[in-house]
Scaffold this motif. Structure first.
Motif, PDB file in Angstrom:
ATOM      1  N   ARG A   1      -7.554 -11.323 -29.121  1.00 46.74           N
ATOM      2  CA  ARG A   1      -7.326 -12.310 -28.068  1.00 46.74           C
ATOM      3  C   ARG A   1      -8.337 -12.111 -26.953  1.00 46.74           C
ATOM      4  N   SER A   2      -8.654 -13.189 -26.259  1.00 48.11           N
ATOM      5  CA  SER A   2      -9.512 -13.092 -25.084  1.00 48.11           C
ATOM      6  C   SER A   2      -8.887 -12.110 -24.108  1.00 48.11           C
TER       7      SER A   2
ATOM      8  N   SER B   1      -8.317   3.380 -25.761  1.00 51.22           N
ATOM      9  CA  SER B   1      -8.592   3.049 -24.360  1.00 51.22           C
ATOM     10  C   SER B   1     -10.073   3.242 -24.072  1.00 51.22           C
ATOM     11  N   SER B   2     -10.706   2.208 -23.574  1.00 45.52           N
ATOM     12  CA  SER B   2     -12.116   2.327 -23.169  1.00 45.52           C
ATOM     13  C   SER B   2     -12.227   3.133 -21.891  1.00 45.52           C
ATOM     14  N   VAL B   3     -11.135   3.200 -21.132  1.00 46.96           N
ATOM     15  CA  VAL B   3     -11.149   3.900 -19.847  1.00 46.96           C
ATOM     16  C   VAL B   3     -11.073   5.419 -20.069  1.00 46.96           C
TER      17      VAL B   3
ATOM     18  N   VAL C   1      -8.553  -8.971 -24.333  1.00 47.79           N
ATOM     19  CA  VAL C   1      -7.834  -7.831 -24.924  1.00 47.79           C
ATOM     20  C   VAL C   1      -8.576  -6.509 -24.688  1.00 47.79           C
TER      21      VAL C   1
ATOM     22  N   SER D   1     -15.274  -4.249 -24.003  1.00 52.62           N
ATOM     23  CA  SER D   1     -15.223  -2.873 -23.499  1.00 52.62           C
ATOM     24  C   SER D   1     -15.136  -1.886 -24.661  1.00 52.62           C
TER      25      SER D   1
ATOM     26  N   SER E   1     -16.091 -10.059 -20.078  1.00 57.60           N
ATOM     27  CA  SER E   1     -16.009 -11.412 -19.550  1.00 57.60           C
ATOM     28  C   SER E   1     -15.133 -11.485 -18.313  1.00 57.60           C
TER      29      SER E   1
END
Ligand code: GDP
Length: 195
Positions: free
Chosen positions: A32-33, A171-173, A35, A39, A54
């Motif tokens: 989904r956009s 998690s990208s974080v 999501v 990242s 985005s």
């Protein structure tokens, strides 16, 4: 495989006719956009802005191809499910992504990203129903927003429901799941080269 650290943009396809010829094994990313797909791609290749994150969800309607060195491709499918996207754009998405998923012999596996806080939306399930790719990985994104206990619960729930997919918290974080995901994709791509 050195490929992930050598990722480079190859081309964008806005229509089925623009898809590059199938060749090297490739892994596609869908979700989904908003999501966290861009990242996640950036975290996997160790770059800040290979895939553009985005501010306005749902605007990118191209399939973006990235080379991993000479050996393989990563494919960023346009996000889906953004409510304000007009119907013709949604139809274009279906046509483009449908053609890609149906007709891509070099597609060795697909990664579906779902928000760990609300996975398995109606559209996620629809997409899953379309997938014929042999290898499927679900990344439960933004896992840093959940407690350990909630993470465990959602992982168990999604694994129980999607028995034919692998499922990872991501998690990208915090970079949770990044190495595991990259290791698995390297295995898929190596197996794809041998097929
Ligand atoms: P895309 O539309 O799927 O490509 O999503 P983006 O990567 O652009 O991310 C959408 C929003 O979610 C941005 O505001 C990101 O900063 C945020 N985001 C992405 N990944 C994570 C994550 O792992 N943890 C948290 N807390 N936020 C994230």
């Amino acid at each position: 495989m050195k490929g992930f650290s050598q990722a480079a943009f190859l081309r964008a396809a806005g229509r089925p006719g623009d898809l590059p010829p199938a060749g090297r094994p490739e892994v596609a990313f869908a979700g989904r956009s908003n999501v966290g797909k861009s990242s996640a791609l950036n975290a996997l290749v160790g770059r800040k802005a290979l895939a553009r994150t985005s501010k306005t969800p749902g605007r990118t309607q191209t399939i973006n191809f990235f080379e991993l060195g000479e050996q393989a491709l990563l494919v960023d499918l346009p996000g889906y499910g953004y409510a304000r996207v007009p119907l013709p754009v949604r139809n274009q998405w279906r046509e483009l992504v449908g053609a890609y998923l149906r007709e891509r012999p070099s597609l060795v596996g697909i990664v579906v990203l779902m928000d760990a806080r609300h996975p398995l939306t109606v559209l996620d399930r629809q997409l899953f129903g379309w997938l014929s790719a042999a290898r499927k990985l679900v990344l439960l994104t933004k896992a840093d927003k959940l407690s350990r206990a909630m993470q465990k619960q959602v992982l168990a729930d999604v694994r129980a429901e999607l028995a034919d997919a692998q499922v990872l918290l991501f998690s990208s974080v915090t970079r949770q799941g990044v190495d595991e995901c990259r290791d698995l994709l390297e295995q898929w791509l190596a197996a794809g080269r041998a097929e």
